[in-house]
Design a protein around this motif. Structure first.
Motif, PDB file in Angstrom:
ATOM      1  N   THR A 141     -17.343 -51.577  14.778  1.00 37.42           N
ATOM      2  CA  THR A 141     -16.467 -50.386  14.589  1.00 37.42           C
ATOM      3  C   THR A 141     -15.012 -51.120  13.483  1.00 37.42           C
ATOM      4  O   THR A 141     -14.724 -50.420  12.624  1.00 37.42           O
ATOM      5  CB  THR A 141     -15.460 -50.347  15.549  1.00 37.42           C
ATOM      6  OG1 THR A 141     -16.341 -49.545  16.333  1.00 37.42           O
ATOM      7  CG2 THR A 141     -14.667 -49.078  15.641  1.00 37.42           C
ATOM      8  N   ALA A 142     -14.803 -51.757  13.491  1.00 36.00           N
ATOM      9  CA  ALA A 142     -14.094 -52.505  12.689  1.00 36.00           C
ATOM     10  C   ALA A 142     -14.327 -52.989  11.214  1.00 36.00           C
ATOM     11  O   ALA A 142     -13.306 -52.383  10.009  1.00 36.00           O
ATOM     12  CB  ALA A 142     -13.927 -54.297  13.383  1.00 36.00           C
ATOM     13  N   LEU A 143     -15.335 -53.148  11.146  1.00 36.21           N
ATOM     14  CA  LEU A 143     -15.861 -52.962   9.689  1.00 36.21           C
ATOM     15  C   LEU A 143     -15.708 -51.670   9.501  1.00 36.21           C
ATOM     16  O   LEU A 143     -15.802 -50.823   7.749  1.00 36.21           O
ATOM     17  CB  LEU A 143     -17.292 -53.441   9.963  1.00 36.21           C
ATOM     18  CG  LEU A 143     -18.056 -54.084   8.004  1.00 36.21           C
ATOM     19  CD1 LEU A 143     -17.551 -55.541   7.961  1.00 36.21           C
ATOM     20  CD2 LEU A 143     -19.180 -54.692   8.654  1.00 36.21           C
ATOM     21  N   GLU A 144     -16.581 -50.545   9.781  1.00 39.25           N
ATOM     22  CA  GLU A 144     -16.471 -49.124   9.494  1.00 39.25           C
ATOM     23  C   GLU A 144     -15.376 -49.024   9.207  1.00 39.25           C
ATOM     24  O   GLU A 144     -15.251 -47.972   7.435  1.00 39.25           O
ATOM     25  CB  GLU A 144     -17.336 -48.573  10.392  1.00 39.25           C
ATOM     26  CG  GLU A 144     -17.069 -46.866  10.103  1.00 39.25           C
ATOM     27  CD  GLU A 144     -18.463 -46.335   9.024  1.00 39.25           C
ATOM     28  OE1 GLU A 144     -19.349 -47.392   9.179  1.00 39.25           O
ATOM     29  OE2 GLU A 144     -18.496 -45.721   9.056  1.00 39.25           O
ATOM     30  N   THR A 145     -14.449 -49.237   9.482  1.00 35.61           N
ATOM     31  CA  THR A 145     -13.070 -49.036   9.461  1.00 35.61           C
ATOM     32  C   THR A 145     -12.435 -49.181   8.497  1.00 35.61           C
ATOM     33  O   THR A 145     -11.878 -48.699   7.263  1.00 35.61           O
ATOM     34  CB  THR A 145     -11.850 -49.123  10.477  1.00 35.61           C
ATOM     35  OG1 THR A 145     -12.703 -48.521  11.865  1.00 35.61           O
ATOM     36  CG2 THR A 145     -10.517 -48.552  10.291  1.00 35.61           C
ATOM     37  N   MET A 146     -12.537 -50.584   7.527  1.00 35.26           N
ATOM     38  CA  MET A 146     -12.213 -50.808   5.948  1.00 35.26           C
ATOM     39  C   MET A 146     -13.382 -50.539   5.825  1.00 35.26           C
ATOM     40  O   MET A 146     -12.372 -50.260   4.435  1.00 35.26           O
ATOM     41  CB  MET A 146     -12.458 -52.540   7.129  1.00 35.26           C
ATOM     42  CG  MET A 146     -11.568 -53.654   7.836  1.00 35.26           C
ATOM     43  SD  MET A 146     -12.045 -54.987   7.746  1.00 35.26           S
ATOM     44  CE  MET A 146     -11.798 -55.585   6.926  1.00 35.26           C
ATOM     45  N   LEU A 147     -14.518 -50.070   5.993  1.00 36.89           N
ATOM     46  CA  LEU A 147     -15.542 -49.555   4.782  1.00 36.89           C
ATOM     47  C   LEU A 147     -14.800 -48.653   3.868  1.00 36.89           C
ATOM     48  O   LEU A 147     -14.589 -48.134   3.117  1.00 36.89           O
ATOM     49  CB  LEU A 147     -16.259 -49.941   4.697  1.00 36.89           C
ATOM     50  CG  LEU A 147     -17.157 -50.751   5.058  1.00 36.89           C
ATOM     51  CD1 LEU A 147     -18.500 -51.160   5.021  1.00 36.89           C
ATOM     52  CD2 LEU A 147     -17.123 -51.801   3.369  1.00 36.89           C
TER      53      LEU A 147
ATOM     54  N   GLY B  37      -2.332 -59.182  24.246  1.00 37.42           N
ATOM     55  CA  GLY B  37      -3.043 -58.173  24.269  1.00 37.42           C
ATOM     56  C   GLY B  37      -2.689 -57.578  22.527  1.00 37.42           C
ATOM     57  O   GLY B  37      -3.046 -56.237  22.454  1.00 37.42           O
ATOM     58  N   GLU B  38      -1.191 -58.225  22.509  1.00 32.82           N
ATOM     59  CA  GLU B  38      -0.881 -57.206  21.621  1.00 32.82           C
ATOM     60  C   GLU B  38      -1.865 -56.823  19.778  1.00 32.82           C
ATOM     61  O   GLU B  38      -0.845 -56.672  19.048  1.00 32.82           O
ATOM     62  CB  GLU B  38       0.739 -58.757  20.480  1.00 32.82           C
ATOM     63  CG  GLU B  38       1.840 -58.509  21.699  1.00 32.82           C
ATOM     64  CD  GLU B  38       3.101 -59.157  21.747  1.00 32.82           C
ATOM     65  OE1 GLU B  38       3.815 -59.417  22.533  1.00 32.82           O
ATOM     66  OE2 GLU B  38       2.659 -59.889  20.239  1.00 32.82           O
ATOM     67  N   GLN B  39      -3.191 -58.259  19.838  1.00 35.88           N
ATOM     68  CA  GLN B  39      -3.669 -58.167  19.370  1.00 35.88           C
ATOM     69  C   GLN B  39      -4.573 -56.608  18.902  1.00 35.88           C
ATOM     70  O   GLN B  39      -5.389 -56.156  17.563  1.00 35.88           O
ATOM     71  CB  GLN B  39      -4.402 -59.068  18.799  1.00 35.88           C
ATOM     72  CG  GLN B  39      -5.356 -58.596  19.843  1.00 35.88           C
ATOM     73  CD  GLN B  39      -5.236 -59.205  20.536  1.00 35.88           C
ATOM     74  OE1 GLN B  39      -4.046 -59.545  20.797  1.00 35.88           O
ATOM     75  NE2 GLN B  39      -6.511 -59.802  21.986  1.00 35.88           N
ATOM     76  N   VAL B  43       0.162 -50.435  16.598  1.00 29.65           N
ATOM     77  CA  VAL B  43       1.165 -50.895  15.286  1.00 29.65           C
ATOM     78  C   VAL B  43      -0.310 -52.296  14.345  1.00 29.65           C
ATOM     79  O   VAL B  43       0.095 -52.012  13.579  1.00 29.65           O
ATOM     80  CB  VAL B  43       2.126 -50.989  15.868  1.00 29.65           C
ATOM     81  CG1 VAL B  43       2.114 -52.294  16.483  1.00 29.65           C
ATOM     82  CG2 VAL B  43       3.010 -51.306  14.238  1.00 29.65           C
ATOM     83  N   TYR B  44      -0.475 -52.783  15.537  1.00 25.26           N
ATOM     84  CA  TYR B  44      -1.442 -53.840  14.621  1.00 25.26           C
ATOM     85  C   TYR B  44      -2.788 -53.190  14.553  1.00 25.26           C
ATOM     86  O   TYR B  44      -3.096 -53.972  12.796  1.00 25.26           O
ATOM     87  CB  TYR B  44      -1.750 -55.400  15.615  1.00 25.26           C
ATOM     88  CG  TYR B  44      -2.584 -56.557  14.720  1.00 25.26           C
ATOM     89  CD1 TYR B  44      -1.200 -57.486  13.970  1.00 25.26           C
ATOM     90  CD2 TYR B  44      -3.202 -56.632  15.039  1.00 25.26           C
ATOM     91  CE1 TYR B  44      -1.190 -58.016  13.623  1.00 25.26           C
ATOM     92  CE2 TYR B  44      -3.595 -58.075  14.445  1.00 25.26           C
ATOM     93  CZ  TYR B  44      -3.375 -58.693  13.632  1.00 25.26           C
ATOM     94  OH  TYR B  44      -3.662 -59.846  13.008  1.00 25.26           O
ATOM     95  N   LEU B  45      -3.400 -53.129  15.385  1.00 24.32           N
ATOM     96  CA  LEU B  45      -4.751 -52.343  14.323  1.00 24.32           C
ATOM     97  C   LEU B  45      -4.637 -51.468  13.375  1.00 24.32           C
ATOM     98  O   LEU B  45      -6.086 -51.496  12.141  1.00 24.32           O
ATOM     99  CB  LEU B  45      -4.874 -51.683  15.617  1.00 24.32           C
ATOM    100  CG  LEU B  45      -6.128 -51.954  16.684  1.00 24.32           C
ATOM    101  CD1 LEU B  45      -6.052 -51.120  17.518  1.00 24.32           C
ATOM    102  CD2 LEU B  45      -7.476 -53.769  16.355  1.00 24.32           C
ATOM    103  N   PRO B  49      -8.005 -53.562  11.431  1.00 21.16           N
ATOM    104  CA  PRO B  49      -8.791 -52.818  12.390  1.00 21.16           C
ATOM    105  C   PRO B  49      -9.577 -53.666  12.854  1.00 21.16           C
ATOM    106  O   PRO B  49     -10.064 -53.457  14.160  1.00 21.16           O
ATOM    107  CB  PRO B  49      -9.654 -52.287  11.729  1.00 21.16           C
ATOM    108  CG  PRO B  49      -9.656 -52.123  10.293  1.00 21.16           C
ATOM    109  CD  PRO B  49      -7.917 -53.380   9.943  1.00 21.16           C
ATOM    110  N   GLN B  50      -9.565 -55.085  12.562  1.00 19.75           N
ATOM    111  CA  GLN B  50     -10.247 -56.719  13.026  1.00 19.75           C
ATOM    112  C   GLN B  50      -9.916 -56.682  14.588  1.00 19.75           C
ATOM    113  O   GLN B  50     -10.478 -56.868  15.413  1.00 19.75           O
ATOM    114  CB  GLN B  50     -10.216 -57.506  12.578  1.00 19.75           C
ATOM    115  CG  GLN B  50     -11.621 -57.021  10.929  1.00 19.75           C
ATOM    116  CD  GLN B  50     -12.113 -58.159  10.580  1.00 19.75           C
ATOM    117  OE1 GLN B  50     -11.778 -59.442  10.977  1.00 19.75           O
ATOM    118  NE2 GLN B  50     -12.028 -58.803   9.370  1.00 19.75           N
TER     119      GLN B  50
END
Lengths: 214, 214
Positions: A141-147, B37-39, B43-45, B49-50
């Motif tokens: 999910t993170a990778l897809e968002t970044m890409l 859980g602030e990560q 606003v952080y995401l 996105p990781q």
């Protein structure tokens, strides 16, 4: 001679095979059967105390461990074609994408961890698969968002030629498919993977093409 | 201004603090409370996105993720004092030692994984600690063997000045101590850690010295 100690289905060995192929380097393979536990055999541990694959040995006596360290070595010794872009910020982006796979997804899902879940924590098959898919989902999910949203992306994870990020992505996708992870929410990952799989260096590195495939 | 988004007890953020200090670079800190859980906050995401720390932002707009990628960036931008030796084989050794920590030990033992064990797999405290110590023991046994028998080792993991390997080792030892892991079988790791802890760059990076320490 350059010899790769690996296992056909090991994601980490698969990465090194791709990198060697992209660099156009010839290598022998010395299969280490992870399912049979050959990585814990005395003769292997004597050479590699980590008891893991891959290990790459070179005839000048150099012995290299850890897939990303091996890829960086290959990049430094054989710069063309490059696995990393030239600009430091771009290099950092590629390494971060590679490490998102290599430090956040794969370590939680490799054979020794799944074995610990089953043998020590005695989880059932469903719980094991849920664990597997949870960490792939988090990472992909993170990778897809970044890409999808970062300007650096192209036909490949970074730009229009494969880099270290693709070297890590493709084995992880292979692994996810084997565990029937649903990739429908990851169109960019799927497109980049398809682009990689059209390249001979990736094709020859595929698990099914290795001498120890069964 | 350079800003480090981190958490005082995060091993990965701790690595970047050490590297920044060794390079003599000034930086602000923006604490992200992982326990609260602030990560995962929107606003952080939106920026990362990781949903992980560390993230390093630089006033030219560069935003860097993944601790080892950040350290490599710092090494490329600010070569002195070096975190990697000059020779490619030596660099590969240092990176392999660093990745033994960053890819084989730490990913299995960080907060989100321990939380999954407790919340999803509902393991008890003892089982969680056994898991923790199992992966540290696996990794540290390999590391101790490599450090003891390989010619490259010195007062530090490689030679007589700190490298990327020490940048990864010291936070992992801190973490292991916190979980009361018995280090008596690892004299070389303990000696190298003591040598690092005598250096101001490591001292200032310690969790207890950070603004968000509690």
């Amino acid at each position: 001679m350059t010899t790769l100690y690996g296992y056909f289905r090991s994601s980490a060995a698969y990465r090194v095979r791709i990198a060697l192929n992209i660099k156009g380097l010839a290598y022998d393979q010395a299969p280490v059967n992870l399912v049979k536990g050959e990585q814990r055999a005395e003769v292997y541990l004597a050479r590699n105390p980590q008891g893991l694959v891959p290990m790459l040995t070179i005839d000048d006596g150099t012995q290299l461990l850890q897939s990303l360290a091996i890829c960086e070595y290959l990049e430094e010794r054989y710069p063309e074609p490059p696995l990393l872009p030239a600009d430091p910020s771009d290099r950092a982006r590629v390494r971060a994408l590679a490490q998102l796979v290599a430090c956040e997804i794969h370590p939680l899902n490799n054979l020794r961890v799944l074995k610990y879940l089953v043998n020590e924590l005695q989880v059932d098959e469903d719980t094991k698969l849920t664990w597997y898919r949870h960490w792939v989902a988090e990472g992909f999910t993170a990778l897809e968002t970044m890409l999808s949203r970062e300007a650096g992306s192209g036909d490949f994870c970074h730009g229009d030629a494969p880099t270290l990020a693709d070297v890590c992505l493709v084995p992880q996708v292979f692994n996810a498919e084997r565990f029937e992870f649903d990739l429908s929410a990851c169109p960019r990952i799927r497109r980049i993977t398809a682009n990689c799989r059209a390249i001979e260096a990736f094709q020859r590195a595929a698990p099914g093409e290795q001498p120890d495939a069964n």
